[in-house]
Scaffold this active site. Sequence first.
Site, mmCIF file in Angstrom:
data_model
loop_
_atom_site.group_PDB
_atom_site.id
_atom_site.type_symbol
_atom_site.label_atom_id
_atom_site.label_comp_id
_atom_site.label_asym_id
_atom_site.label_seq_id
_atom_site.Cartn_x
_atom_site.Cartn_y
_atom_site.Cartn_z
ATOM 1 N N ASP A 191 68.272 -53.239 18.830
ATOM 2 C CA ASP A 191 67.500 -52.041 18.522
ATOM 3 C C ASP A 191 66.421 -52.529 17.392
ATOM 4 O OD1 ASP A 191 68.496 -49.365 16.125
ATOM 5 O OD2 ASP A 191 66.779 -49.714 17.372
ATOM 6 N N ASP A 242 60.410 -49.111 19.909
ATOM 7 C CA ASP A 242 61.817 -48.887 19.356
ATOM 8 C C ASP A 242 62.781 -49.228 20.718
ATOM 9 O OD1 ASP A 242 63.866 -46.360 17.698
ATOM 10 O OD2 ASP A 242 64.343 -48.509 18.502
HETATM 11 C C1 LIG Z 1 74.954 -42.187 21.561
HETATM 12 C C2 LIG Z 1 75.575 -42.913 20.429
HETATM 13 O O1 LIG Z 1 74.304 -43.284 19.611
HETATM 14 C C3 LIG Z 1 73.884 -44.471 19.906
HETATM 15 O O2 LIG Z 1 74.400 -45.223 21.149
HETATM 16 C C4 LIG Z 1 72.948 -44.978 19.293
HETATM 17 C C5 LIG Z 1 72.244 -44.187 18.228
HETATM 18 C C6 LIG Z 1 71.272 -44.675 17.531
HETATM 19 C C7 LIG Z 1 70.654 -45.889 17.675
HETATM 20 C C8 LIG Z 1 69.553 -46.546 17.166
HETATM 21 N N1 LIG Z 1 68.442 -46.000 17.581
HETATM 22 C C9 LIG Z 1 71.270 -46.584 18.851
HETATM 23 C C10 LIG Z 1 72.118 -46.220 19.707
#
Ligand SMILES: CCOC(=O)c1ccc(CN)cc1
Length: 325
Positions: free
Chosen positions: A32, A216
């Site tokens: 990320d 991002d």
């Molecule tokens: C659906 C659960 O959230 C994520 O997978 C998630 C949330 C925030 C971030 C950071 N941008 C990455 C994955």
Amino acid sequence: QQGEVSNTPEAHDQSYLCPVTVGGQTLNLDFDTGSADLWVYSTLMPTSEQRGHSVYNPDSSSSSNAQSDNSWTIQYSDGSGASGTVYADKVVVGSVTATSQAVEAATSVSSAFIKETHNDGLLGLAFSSINTVQPTQQTTFFDTVKSTLAKPLFTAHLKKGAPGSYDFGYIDTSKYTGSITYAHVDTSNGLWEFTASGYAVGSGSTVATPYDSIADTGTSLLYLPTEIVAAYYGEVNGAMYDSSQGGYTVPCDSNLPDFVAIIGGSRHTVPGSYINYAPISETSCFGGIQANDGIGHSVFGDVFLKSQFVVFDGSNSPRVGFAKQ
Ligand SMILES: CCOC(=O)c1ccc(CN)cc1
């Protein structure tokens, strides 16, 4: 050192996960560039919340050292979050090794994460100035290993619906065509933040307008200023802002126009098909371009990044580079 790690997209390319070994234990992490914490599901969490995930067990690692005074808590822009305690341990990404990396072991993870059963945590690749560990802030994996890399950079090669890669320490010229154009990065918010200088919709004319943006990899969609988003969907028959869905939707059988972002003085094109993001109903699909209201900047997330080869240059004058895949 230098190295390559594969990434694999989740459904709808919602996120891209990479195998990482932490204390000899392999977890699938979401790399990320929009955050700066390396956190993992762990045996410190309630057993029910661990179910379906690979978890880090610091007690079964021969190289873990508890940082007992440190803790962390993180909130992401989508409302999800996690918190926990901190260990130093050996982290290996591809063939790149951080011998003593801050590994943030979760004790609690928000429900939105729990259901993403392939996602065992995040590996932050933004700047360490926004790492959340307190009282002693920690460095990202990239910052930890940067001085050992052939070049102080990493690249993201995300593909639509297929495995891609992240490379650390070198630029693989076989992964892109044409030339890489770079934009200066302003690191004052700890992000890979740059200014895009214009846009075009489909075969339309280029509109010169600056918009503050970040690159991002941890965000799924492409979030842009409301007037650009309105100009885009104004070219799509049947497109509508659906407040019940929280964004623009399009008819799933739309032939969507490409979106062109002008960055570093060059045109970077997202194929229209990438902007039909995911079905909501039999006929309605969620748009891959959405408004950046409330975010504070535009977000070039995976819908855009998966059309590009992206260089994250962490030299003394940080910059982001984009080339056509
Ligand atoms: C659906 C659960 O959230 C994520 O997978 C998630 C949330 C925030 C971030 C950071 N941008 C990455 C994955």
